[in-house]
Scaffold this motif. Structure first.
Motif, short mmCIF file in Angstrom:
data_model
loop_
_atom_site.label_atom_id
_atom_site.label_comp_id
_atom_site.label_asym_id
_atom_site.label_seq_id
_atom_site.Cartn_x
_atom_site.Cartn_y
_atom_site.Cartn_z
N THR A 47 149.52 46.91 43.10
CA THR A 47 149.11 46.16 44.17
C THR A 47 148.64 44.72 43.68
O THR A 47 148.37 43.62 44.56
CB THR A 47 147.96 46.65 45.31
OG1 THR A 47 146.72 46.74 44.26
CG2 THR A 47 148.35 48.09 45.70
N ILE A 48 148.52 44.36 42.50
CA ILE A 48 147.98 43.15 41.93
C ILE A 48 149.25 42.43 41.44
O ILE A 48 150.15 42.60 40.60
CB ILE A 48 147.10 43.65 40.56
CG1 ILE A 48 145.93 44.17 41.16
CG2 ILE A 48 146.85 42.01 39.90
CD1 ILE A 48 144.99 44.50 39.97
N LEU A 49 149.28 41.07 41.77
CA LEU A 49 150.28 40.01 41.18
C LEU A 49 151.59 40.36 41.71
O LEU A 49 152.65 40.30 40.75
CB LEU A 49 150.06 39.77 39.70
CG LEU A 49 148.77 39.59 39.30
CD1 LEU A 49 148.73 39.10 37.72
CD2 LEU A 49 148.17 37.97 39.95
N ASN A 50 151.81 40.87 42.73
CA ASN A 50 153.12 41.52 43.42
C ASN A 50 153.67 42.45 42.61
O ASN A 50 155.01 42.08 42.26
CB ASN A 50 154.13 40.18 43.65
CG ASN A 50 153.43 39.23 44.59
OD1 ASN A 50 152.75 39.59 45.65
ND2 ASN A 50 153.76 37.88 44.55
N GLU A 118 140.93 41.25 39.57
CA GLU A 118 141.41 42.01 40.80
C GLU A 118 141.23 43.60 40.70
O GLU A 118 141.13 44.23 41.46
CB GLU A 118 142.72 41.85 41.19
CG GLU A 118 143.21 40.21 41.36
CD GLU A 118 142.65 39.90 42.68
OE1 GLU A 118 142.87 40.69 43.61
OE2 GLU A 118 142.10 38.69 43.06
N LEU A 186 154.83 33.39 47.99
CA LEU A 186 153.62 34.08 47.48
C LEU A 186 152.49 34.21 48.23
O LEU A 186 152.12 32.97 48.49
CB LEU A 186 153.37 33.53 45.91
CG LEU A 186 154.55 33.41 44.81
CD1 LEU A 186 154.15 32.83 43.76
CD2 LEU A 186 154.80 34.91 44.52
N GLU A 187 152.07 35.08 48.81
CA GLU A 187 150.93 35.28 49.61
C GLU A 187 149.61 35.39 48.50
O GLU A 187 148.67 35.11 49.17
CB GLU A 187 150.99 36.39 50.55
CG GLU A 187 152.14 36.05 51.56
CD GLU A 187 152.18 37.20 52.59
OE1 GLU A 187 151.28 38.23 52.33
OE2 GLU A 187 153.20 37.24 53.32
N ASP A 188 149.92 35.79 47.37
CA ASP A 188 148.64 36.12 46.48
C ASP A 188 148.34 34.87 46.00
O ASP A 188 149.05 34.04 45.37
CB ASP A 188 149.06 37.11 45.46
CG ASP A 188 147.68 37.37 44.48
OD1 ASP A 188 146.58 37.90 44.99
OD2 ASP A 188 147.97 37.02 43.40
N ALA A 189 146.87 34.71 45.85
CA ALA A 189 146.55 33.14 45.16
C ALA A 189 146.64 33.08 43.97
O ALA A 189 147.18 31.96 43.40
CB ALA A 189 145.03 32.99 45.85
N TRP A 190 146.26 34.16 43.27
CA TRP A 190 146.48 34.19 41.94
C TRP A 190 148.00 33.88 41.23
O TRP A 190 148.35 33.14 40.36
CB TRP A 190 145.90 35.35 41.24
CG TRP A 190 144.53 35.60 40.91
CD1 TRP A 190 143.59 36.30 41.77
CD2 TRP A 190 143.74 34.90 40.14
NE1 TRP A 190 142.42 36.12 41.26
CE2 TRP A 190 142.47 35.21 40.12
CE3 TRP A 190 144.11 33.99 38.89
CZ2 TRP A 190 141.49 34.82 39.42
CZ3 TRP A 190 143.06 33.42 38.05
CH2 TRP A 190 141.75 33.68 38.51
N SER A 191 148.87 34.57 42.03
CA SER A 191 150.43 34.40 41.81
C SER A 191 150.82 32.90 41.86
O SER A 191 151.65 32.27 41.29
CB SER A 191 151.14 35.41 42.75
OG SER A 191 150.78 36.71 42.29
N LYS A 513 147.70 26.84 50.75
CA LYS A 513 147.99 28.21 49.54
C LYS A 513 146.62 28.51 48.98
O LYS A 513 146.53 29.41 48.31
CB LYS A 513 148.91 27.83 48.92
CG LYS A 513 150.53 27.37 49.20
CD LYS A 513 151.08 28.59 50.31
CE LYS A 513 151.39 29.74 49.40
NZ LYS A 513 152.28 30.72 50.26
#
Length: 571
Positions: A47-50, A118, A186-191, A513
């Motif tokens: 579930t982390i970083l897509n 994460e 990309l919805e994940d901020a880190w990505s 974003k």
């Protein structure tokens, strides 16, 4: 690729410093490890970083690492005798390798940090992540051990076939379309942060090698092709979003912001007039469109077609520009900034007070005018989703295409004005107002014209913004919005088109974003401006005049070249 310079005699070519014998193999091993590690799992938690947890099935961030490694491999091969050795005579490959190696190491370090944060610990980092990180570190060490070779030829002066220039422009535009579509998805901020870092590293490496100088020259030689390619990419962008209204709402906000910033660019970038209340002109166009709409809260009974509303809103904004400009343009500098700041606040408080109690009921006061219906022009309803070629284009995509037409018109107006006698007069006023007046330039008239034209363009954008947002209220047009418009021009490059659009994109896209930095977004914005003023005060995309103004060594070089030419002519 044809060499335009004469061959340098062997006796005059400076000998390149000898490299460490293990530097090149070290870099090669680093590239191999990055690629191998990217085909392995980086994270235990999918579930982390897509989802980077599947072996032999690289995720998006792993593919980006592979792309950077392949680019580093090309530069490594250009450093040695072989099929790409001639490319090393044109490119500054070592500098590019150093940027890629260092940037890729930072990229992988942030990947490990993101997985650790994460998932509560580095124990959740799988071997692939460590392998790619070790490879990036080895690549960086090998690159810094390689000596800087003397560049035998200047790539920016290379004469290449027209088809190759056009192919390079097409590849660059296609890459921009792919990266924009991927980053917005990309919805994940880190990505998203890692994607931005990748783009920054690759772009810096290409600039360091000199490759982007050649692409820039190709764009200068084929300006029409570059313009058409840019608009083609912008036109195709909604077709990559799978009907996502969230991403397209950001894109439409960027276009409204960019169109407004282009109008302010005439006032600030060309005429050199510091306007801190420019958001009022955007607001005036929006309020005209709202009051003339069919909203149940509209306060004016006349309901003309939208094309008439556009012209009325733009003209009202231009009249406001003339009203504020006539008495205030006799002052300059800080005094003009204070006056325009006051005008912006006067406009906002006037919209508050035109509520029927403190004045005529035009704006419904602090409640604003909600319920503004979607546009319908020539039977085309902008509020209904359409499905060309089986691809869903939602409400915001419809407004996106309309704003794209507006941006094209604004760019055309800006270009024509910039290249005209009026534009040269504005530049003369910006450089030295007293000297321009002494040379016969109508300083006051041109200043007033700059205010009116800039306000007119902002009013155009405001009329579309009102229908896109569905409501207007005084709180939308605060001083901070004017400050962001000015920052977009300074950040991108005053007096340029691409620079202002790039600055507007950065300042509208990043806050949306990076919402998890909600408490620190203004702090990050301030740090960004400070870094820009320190390292690139002329802006990201600066004109040559600005570069010479802000870099004394370049100015000295230009003077030396000019002196040399004069001496040769005298002989």
């Amino acid at each position: 690729m044809t060499d335009v310079q004469t061959e340098t005699p062997a006796a005059e070519v400076p000998a390149a410093p000898k490299a460490k014998p293990f530097a090149w193999p070290l870099g090669l091993v680093g590239v191999a490890l990055v690629v191998i590690g990217s085909f392995l799992s980086w994270s235990y938690d999918g579930t982390i970083l897509n989802n980077l947890s599947i072996n032999f099935y690289p995720g998006g961030l792993q593919i980006l690492a592979i792309v950077a490694a392949v680019l580093a491999l090309v530069l490594l091969l250009a450093e040695q005798q072989g099929p790409l050795s001639n490319l090393g005579n044109w490119l500054d490959a070592t500098l590019g390798l150093r940027v890629l190696g260092t940037g890729l190491t930072l990229y992988m370090a942030l990947v490990l940090v993101a997985i650790s944060v994460e998932s509560d610990g580095l124990i959740n980092v799988n071997p692939g992540g460590y392998v790619s990180f070790a490879g990036a570190a080895l690549l960086a060490v090998g690159a810094w051990l390689l000596p800087l070779r003397p560049q035998l030829r200047n790539l920016s002066e290379a004469r290449t076939p027209a088809w190759l220039d056009i192919l390079a422009i097409a590849v660059l535009m296609a890459a921009l379309l792919f990266v924009a579509a991927y980053a917005l998805g990309l919805e994940d901020a880190w990505s998203f942060i890692l994607c931005l870092l990748f783009v920054a590293v690759v772009a810096t490496a290409l600039f360091r090698t000199g490759a982007m100088s050649w692409v820039a020259q190709a764009g200068q030689r084929h300006r029409k092709v570059l313009t058409l390619a840019s608009f083609a990419v912008a036109f195709l962008f909604p077709f990559t979003q799978n009907g996502s209204d969230a991403n397209m709402s950001i894109a439409t906000a960027v276009l409204v912001f960019g169109a407004t910033a282009m109008g302010l660019n005439i006032v600030v970038g060309l005429a050199g007039l510091l306007d801190l209340g420019y958001i009022a002109f955007l607001g005036s166009g929006a309020y005209v469109a709202a009051t003339l709409s069919t909203s149940a809260f509209a306060t004016i009974g006349w309901k003309p077609p939208f094309l008439v509303v556009v012209l009325v809103g733009a003209c009202v904004a231009a009249v406001l520009g003339l009203i504020i400009g006539s008495p205030t343009l006799r002052v300059s500098g800080d005094y003009l900034a204070i006056v325009t700041l006051g005008f912006g606040e006067i406009f906002r408080f006037a919209m508050f007070n035109l509520d029927g109690n403190n004045g005529p009921n035009l704006t419904n006061g602090p409640n604003g005018i909600p319920g503004i219906p979607d546009l319908e022009v020539f039977g085309f309803n902008f509020g209904v989703a359409h499905h060309p070629f089986g691809i869903e284009l939602g409400r915001f995509s419809n407004y996106y295409f309309l704003l794209l037409v507006l941006i094209g018109g604004v760019i055309l107006a800006f270009t024509r004005l910039n290249n005209s006698r009026i534009g040269r007069g504005w530049v003369a006023i910006r450089e030295d107002e007293k000297a321009a007046e002494a040379m016969g330039v109508n300083v006051f008239g041109l200043k007033l014209l700059a205010f009116a034209v800039g306000a007119f363009l902002a009013g155009l954008a405001g009329t579309i913004k009102a229908h896109q947002d569905g409501a207007v209220s005084p709180d939308q047009y605060i001083f901070l919005e004017s400050a962001f418009l000015l920052a977009a021009i300074v950040l991108g490059g005053m007096g340029t088109i691409a620079g202002v659009l790039l600055g507007a994109t950065i300042l509208k896209l990043l806050p949306e974003k990076l919402r998890f930095f909600s408490e620190y977004r203004l702090l990050l914005f301030g740090v960004l401006l400070v870094l820009m003023m320190r390292f690139r005060p002329e802006g990201l995309v600066a004109s040559r005049r600005r570069q010479l103004e802000f870099h004394e060594e370049d100015e000295e070089l230009a003077e030396a070249v000019e002196h040399k030419l004069l001496v040769e002519e005298a002989k």
